[in-house]
Design an enzyme around this catalytic site. Structure first.
Site, PDB file in Angstrom:
ATOM      1  N   ARG A  67       0.824  -1.205   0.000  1.00 49.60           N
ATOM      2  CA  ARG A  67       0.000   0.000   0.000  1.00 49.60           C
ATOM      3  C   ARG A  67       0.862   1.260   0.000  1.00 49.60           C
ATOM      4  NH1 ARG A  67      -5.252  -1.179   0.598  1.00 49.60           N
ATOM      5  NH2 ARG A  67      -5.783  -3.216   1.474  1.00 49.60           N
ATOM      6  N   MET A  92     -12.166   2.764  -3.870  1.00 49.50           N
ATOM      7  CA  MET A  92     -12.334   1.484  -3.171  1.00 49.50           C
ATOM      8  C   MET A  92     -11.023   0.929  -2.614  1.00 49.50           C
ATOM      9  SD  MET A  92     -15.501   1.430  -3.363  1.00 49.50           S
ATOM     10  CE  MET A  92     -16.133  -0.144  -2.848  1.00 49.50           C
ATOM     11  N   LEU A  95      -6.694   3.394   2.552  1.00 46.44           N
ATOM     12  CA  LEU A  95      -5.487   4.219   2.584  1.00 46.44           C
ATOM     13  C   LEU A  95      -4.772   4.034   3.930  1.00 46.44           C
ATOM     14  CD1 LEU A  95      -7.177   7.328   0.973  1.00 46.44           C
ATOM     15  CD2 LEU A  95      -5.383   5.928  -0.085  1.00 46.44           C
ATOM     16  N   HIS A 111     -19.777   7.789   2.316  1.00 42.35           N
ATOM     17  CA  HIS A 111     -19.983   6.377   2.652  1.00 42.35           C
ATOM     18  C   HIS A 111     -21.484   6.090   2.625  1.00 42.35           C
ATOM     19  CE1 HIS A 111     -19.201   2.504   4.526  1.00 42.35           C
ATOM     20  NE2 HIS A 111     -20.182   2.753   5.360  1.00 42.35           N
ATOM     21  N   GLN A 175     -29.282  10.418  -3.115  1.00 45.42           N
ATOM     22  CA  GLN A 175     -29.021  11.365  -2.020  1.00 45.42           C
ATOM     23  C   GLN A 175     -27.536  11.701  -1.916  1.00 45.42           C
ATOM     24  OE1 GLN A 175     -31.420  13.020  -0.458  1.00 45.42           O
ATOM     25  NE2 GLN A 175     -32.719  11.869  -1.861  1.00 45.42           N
ATOM     26  N   GLU A 176     -26.685  10.757  -2.253  1.00 35.77           N
ATOM     27  CA  GLU A 176     -25.239  11.042  -2.242  1.00 35.77           C
ATOM     28  C   GLU A 176     -24.933  12.210  -3.183  1.00 35.77           C
ATOM     29  OE1 GLU A 176     -22.598   7.677  -2.774  1.00 35.77           O
ATOM     30  OE2 GLU A 176     -24.112   6.347  -1.940  1.00 35.77           O
TER      31      GLU A 176
END
Ligand code: GRF
Length: 198
Positions: A67, A92, A95, A111, A175-176
């Site tokens: 990562r 996706m 981190l 989220h 709604q996001e």
């Protein structure tokens, strides 16, 4: 006043990214400076490029789970674009605390649940399985703990008796697309006052 520069990180279609791009016009205090994906084939990259926004991608697969190395590669297009704010939008990849700390106070995520309920994945399926009558989405500041930072906004939707995870996900996604642009506008003005949409 100088416009705040916003980089948006995506992994797929980028419907939230598009809603954010389309909101940053006129007297909005921010403008997009980069759309960045961990998947070179993300459909959102072409959609952003069509709107004249600089795009870049860093394929996470060659880093095979390293990562930190992947994030070091991500930093190159980010440092070139000099963003003031990062918006994770359907991004996706988890981190590392090192990356998150570097952007502390300047990185948002959306989220698809009413946090602190249902951190992680399969949120709509879990809400239906729990028999919840209400569900929704949350915009929060990103901190090292997954899906856990200070809440900057929420929008609620009803869960209907005949809902499937697909029908519920579609109702939440709608709604996001309202919530994220509204929260980004406030955040770009320096406000961390949470916004609760009805
Ligand atoms: C959607 O499930 C959304 O709830 C979450 O990421 C997924 C893809 O969003 N935020 P997008 O269409 O790529 O913005």
């Amino acid at each position: 006043m100088n416009k705040r520069r916003v980089a948006i990180l995506i992994s797929g279609g980028g419907s939230n990214m598009l809603a954010l791009l389309d909101s940053m016009t006129g007297d909005h205090p921010a403008r997009p400076c980069l759309v960045l994906s961990n998947d070179p084939d993300a459909a959102g990259l072409a959609r952003a490029a069509q709107r004249g926004v600089p795009v870049a991608s860093v394929d996470h697969r060659p880093f095979a789970g390293d990562r930190a190395a992947f994030e070091a590669a991500l930093m190159q297009p980010l440092e070139a674009a000099q963003p003031d704010i990062l918006c994770l939008a359907g991004f996706m990849r988890v981190l590392t605390p090192g990356f998150v700390t570097r952007w502390h106070g300047r990185m948002l995520n959306i989220h698809p649940s009413l946090l602190p309920k249902y951190r992680g994945l399969r949120t709509h399926e879990r809400a239906i399985a729990a028999g919840d009558r209400e569900h929704g989405c949350t915009v929060h500041e990103v901190t090292p703990e997954l899906d856990d930072g200070p809440i900057l906004g929420q929008a609620r939707v009803p869960v209907l008796d005949d809902d499937t995870q697909e029908t519920l996900a579609a109702r939440v996604l709608e709604q996001e697309h309202r919530l994220y642009p509204a929260v980004l506008r406030r955040f770009a003005c320096g406000s961390r006052e949470p916004l609760f949409l009805e």
